[in-house]
Scaffold this motif. Sequence first.
Motif, PDB file in Angstrom:
ATOM      1  N   PRO A  95       0.824  -1.213   0.000  1.00  0.00           N
ATOM      2  CA  PRO A  95       0.000   0.000   0.000  1.00  0.00           C
ATOM      3  C   PRO A  95       0.860   1.266   0.000  1.00  0.00           C
ATOM      4  O   PRO A  95       2.002   1.249   0.437  1.00  0.00           O
ATOM      5  N   LEU A  96       0.286   2.330  -0.501  1.00  0.00           N
ATOM      6  CA  LEU A  96       0.936   3.626  -0.460  1.00  0.00           C
ATOM      7  C   LEU A  96       0.339   4.409   0.701  1.00  0.00           C
ATOM      8  O   LEU A  96      -0.861   4.667   0.722  1.00  0.00           O
ATOM      9  N   ALA A  97       1.132   4.741   1.671  1.00  0.00           N
ATOM     10  CA  ALA A  97       0.708   5.551   2.818  1.00  0.00           C
ATOM     11  C   ALA A  97      -0.516   4.963   3.530  1.00  0.00           C
ATOM     12  O   ALA A  97      -1.378   5.678   3.999  1.00  0.00           O
ATOM     13  N   GLY A  98      -0.623   3.643   3.582  1.00  0.00           N
ATOM     14  CA  GLY A  98      -1.688   2.998   4.335  1.00  0.00           C
ATOM     15  C   GLY A  98      -3.035   2.941   3.644  1.00  0.00           C
ATOM     16  O   GLY A  98      -3.994   2.452   4.208  1.00  0.00           O
ATOM     17  N   GLU A  99      -3.140   3.419   2.407  1.00  0.00           N
ATOM     18  CA  GLU A  99      -4.425   3.394   1.719  1.00  0.00           C
ATOM     19  C   GLU A  99      -4.743   1.979   1.250  1.00  0.00           C
ATOM     20  O   GLU A  99      -3.885   1.131   1.156  1.00  0.00           O
ATOM     21  N   GLY A 100      -6.012   1.741   0.955  1.00  0.00           N
ATOM     22  CA  GLY A 100      -6.430   0.451   0.425  1.00  0.00           C
ATOM     23  C   GLY A 100      -6.660  -0.626   1.455  1.00  0.00           C
ATOM     24  O   GLY A 100      -6.807  -1.794   1.115  1.00  0.00           O
ATOM     25  N   GLY A 101      -6.718  -0.253   2.727  1.00  0.00           N
ATOM     26  CA  GLY A 101      -6.932  -1.246   3.778  1.00  0.00           C
ATOM     27  C   GLY A 101      -8.324  -1.842   3.744  1.00  0.00           C
ATOM     28  O   GLY A 101      -9.284  -1.211   3.295  1.00  0.00           O
ATOM     29  N   VAL A 102      -8.443  -3.077   4.213  1.00  0.00           N
ATOM     30  CA  VAL A 102      -9.729  -3.768   4.239  1.00  0.00           C
ATOM     31  C   VAL A 102     -10.588  -3.199   5.370  1.00  0.00           C
ATOM     32  O   VAL A 102     -10.134  -3.084   6.510  1.00  0.00           O
ATOM     33  N   ILE A 103     -11.832  -2.836   5.055  1.00  0.00           N
ATOM     34  CA  ILE A 103     -12.774  -2.342   6.052  1.00  0.00           C
ATOM     35  C   ILE A 103     -13.622  -3.490   6.583  1.00  0.00           C
ATOM     36  O   ILE A 103     -13.762  -3.665   7.782  1.00  0.00           O
ATOM     37  N   ALA A 104     -14.201  -4.284   5.670  1.00  0.00           N
ATOM     38  CA  ALA A 104     -15.092  -5.376   6.080  1.00  0.00           C
ATOM     39  C   ALA A 104     -15.203  -6.394   4.957  1.00  0.00           C
ATOM     40  O   ALA A 104     -14.981  -6.075   3.791  1.00  0.00           O
ATOM     41  N   THR A 105     -15.565  -7.611   5.354  1.00  0.00           N
ATOM     42  CA  THR A 105     -15.870  -8.677   4.399  1.00  0.00           C
ATOM     43  C   THR A 105     -17.227  -9.247   4.794  1.00  0.00           C
ATOM     44  O   THR A 105     -17.413  -9.649   5.940  1.00  0.00           O
ATOM     45  N   VAL A 106     -18.164  -9.257   3.852  1.00  0.00           N
ATOM     46  CA  VAL A 106     -19.535  -9.670   4.152  1.00  0.00           C
ATOM     47  C   VAL A 106     -19.896 -10.899   3.312  1.00  0.00           C
ATOM     48  O   VAL A 106     -20.047 -10.792   2.091  1.00  0.00           O
ATOM     49  N   PRO A 107     -20.026 -12.077   3.972  1.00  0.00           N
ATOM     50  CA  PRO A 107     -20.408 -13.277   3.235  1.00  0.00           C
ATOM     51  C   PRO A 107     -21.916 -13.365   3.028  1.00  0.00           C
ATOM     52  O   PRO A 107     -22.703 -12.815   3.802  1.00  0.00           O
ATOM     53  N   ALA A 108     -22.311 -14.063   1.969  1.00  0.00           N
ATOM     54  CA  ALA A 108     -23.709 -14.366   1.665  1.00  0.00           C
ATOM     55  C   ALA A 108     -23.703 -15.752   1.017  1.00  0.00           C
ATOM     56  O   ALA A 108     -22.639 -16.293   0.730  1.00  0.00           O
ATOM     57  N   ALA A 109     -24.839 -16.310   0.776  1.00  0.00           N
ATOM     58  CA  ALA A 109     -24.903 -17.624   0.136  1.00  0.00           C
ATOM     59  C   ALA A 109     -24.340 -17.530  -1.280  1.00  0.00           C
ATOM     60  O   ALA A 109     -24.908 -16.863  -2.135  1.00  0.00           O
ATOM     61  N   GLY A 110     -23.196 -18.148  -1.518  1.00  0.00           N
ATOM     62  CA  GLY A 110     -22.605 -18.196  -2.850  1.00  0.00           C
ATOM     63  C   GLY A 110     -21.710 -17.039  -3.234  1.00  0.00           C
ATOM     64  O   GLY A 110     -21.233 -16.989  -4.365  1.00  0.00           O
ATOM     65  N   SER A 111     -21.455 -16.107  -2.319  1.00  0.00           N
ATOM     66  CA  SER A 111     -20.573 -14.980  -2.645  1.00  0.00           C
ATOM     67  C   SER A 111     -20.136 -14.260  -1.371  1.00  0.00           C
ATOM     68  O   SER A 111     -20.662 -14.508  -0.290  1.00  0.00           O
ATOM     69  N   PHE A 112     -19.176 -13.359  -1.537  1.00  0.00           N
ATOM     70  CA  PHE A 112     -18.830 -12.434  -0.457  1.00  0.00           C
ATOM     71  C   PHE A 112     -18.379 -11.122  -1.080  1.00  0.00           C
ATOM     72  O   PHE A 112     -17.940 -11.073  -2.229  1.00  0.00           O
ATOM     73  N   THR A 113     -18.541 -10.051  -0.318  1.00  0.00           N
ATOM     74  CA  THR A 113     -18.147  -8.719  -0.766  1.00  0.00           C
ATOM     75  C   THR A 113     -17.047  -8.204   0.145  1.00  0.00           C
ATOM     76  O   THR A 113     -17.152  -8.299   1.369  1.00  0.00           O
ATOM     77  N   VAL A 114     -15.991  -7.683  -0.461  1.00  0.00           N
ATOM     78  CA  VAL A 114     -14.884  -7.087   0.276  1.00  0.00           C
ATOM     79  C   VAL A 114     -14.990  -5.571   0.125  1.00  0.00           C
ATOM     80  O   VAL A 114     -15.072  -5.065  -0.999  1.00  0.00           O
ATOM     81  N   TYR A 115     -15.012  -4.855   1.245  1.00  0.00           N
ATOM     82  CA  TYR A 115     -15.052  -3.389   1.247  1.00  0.00           C
ATOM     83  C   TYR A 115     -13.692  -2.876   1.700  1.00  0.00           C
ATOM     84  O   TYR A 115     -13.138  -3.374   2.696  1.00  0.00           O
ATOM     85  N   VAL A 116     -13.155  -1.902   0.974  1.00  0.00           N
ATOM     86  CA  VAL A 116     -11.831  -1.362   1.283  1.00  0.00           C
ATOM     87  C   VAL A 116     -11.856   0.165   1.261  1.00  0.00           C
ATOM     88  O   VAL A 116     -12.748   0.775   0.673  1.00  0.00           O
ATOM     89  N   HIS A 117     -10.845   0.764   1.892  1.00  0.00           N
ATOM     90  CA  HIS A 117     -10.598   2.188   1.699  1.00  0.00           C
ATOM     91  C   HIS A 117     -10.061   2.297   0.271  1.00  0.00           C
ATOM     92  O   HIS A 117      -9.131   1.566  -0.084  1.00  0.00           O
ATOM     93  N   PRO A 118     -10.625   3.134  -0.583  1.00  0.00           N
ATOM     94  CA  PRO A 118     -10.234   3.170  -1.989  1.00  0.00           C
ATOM     95  C   PRO A 118      -8.718   3.357  -2.194  1.00  0.00           C
ATOM     96  O   PRO A 118      -8.134   4.308  -1.686  1.00  0.00           O
ATOM     97  N   PRO A 119      -8.098   2.418  -2.930  1.00  0.00           N
ATOM     98  CA  PRO A 119      -6.666   2.563  -3.211  1.00  0.00           C
ATOM     99  C   PRO A 119      -6.445   3.599  -4.316  1.00  0.00           C
ATOM    100  O   PRO A 119      -7.316   3.822  -5.154  1.00  0.00           O
ATOM    101  N   THR A 120      -5.275   4.216  -4.328  1.00  0.00           N
ATOM    102  CA  THR A 120      -4.965   5.216  -5.354  1.00  0.00           C
ATOM    103  C   THR A 120      -4.501   4.570  -6.656  1.00  0.00           C
ATOM    104  O   THR A 120      -4.477   5.222  -7.693  1.00  0.00           O
ATOM    105  N   ALA A 121      -4.130   3.297  -6.595  1.00  0.00           N
ATOM    106  CA  ALA A 121      -3.758   2.528  -7.787  1.00  0.00           C
ATOM    107  C   ALA A 121      -4.373   1.145  -7.641  1.00  0.00           C
ATOM    108  O   ALA A 121      -4.797   0.760  -6.545  1.00  0.00           O
ATOM    109  N   GLN A 122      -4.441   0.385  -8.725  1.00  0.00           N
ATOM    110  CA  GLN A 122      -4.986  -0.971  -8.644  1.00  0.00           C
ATOM    111  C   GLN A 122      -4.292  -1.734  -7.525  1.00  0.00           C
ATOM    112  O   GLN A 122      -3.080  -1.658  -7.370  1.00  0.00           O
TER     113      GLN A 122
END
Length: 81
Positions: free
Chosen positions: A43-70
């Motif tokens: 990461p650059l200066a701590g950006e892009g950290g994981v905020i939460a991961t939310v599972p559901a039946a058949g999938s999960f969503t990862v929420y992050v602090h928006p990174p400045t690059a891929q």
Amino acid sequence: VGAVTINKASGRVNIAASGSSVVVTDSLVTAASKVAVWRSSVPLAGEGGVIATVPAAGSFTVYVHPPTAQASYDFMLINSD
């Protein structure tokens, strides 16, 4: 980059610059699953950290602090049924 299907207990996903989430379709995931996610690219200066991961039946969503690059994130699924 973006939503992906990975029917495995572990893998890597990528989030585009300024992206804040990604949905992973995975047939092994249940709503009771535990999914560990961590940043696998430097990461650059701590950006892009994981905020939460939310599972559901058949999938999960990862929420992050928006990174400045891929950014890449590794995950590991722990089923707790």
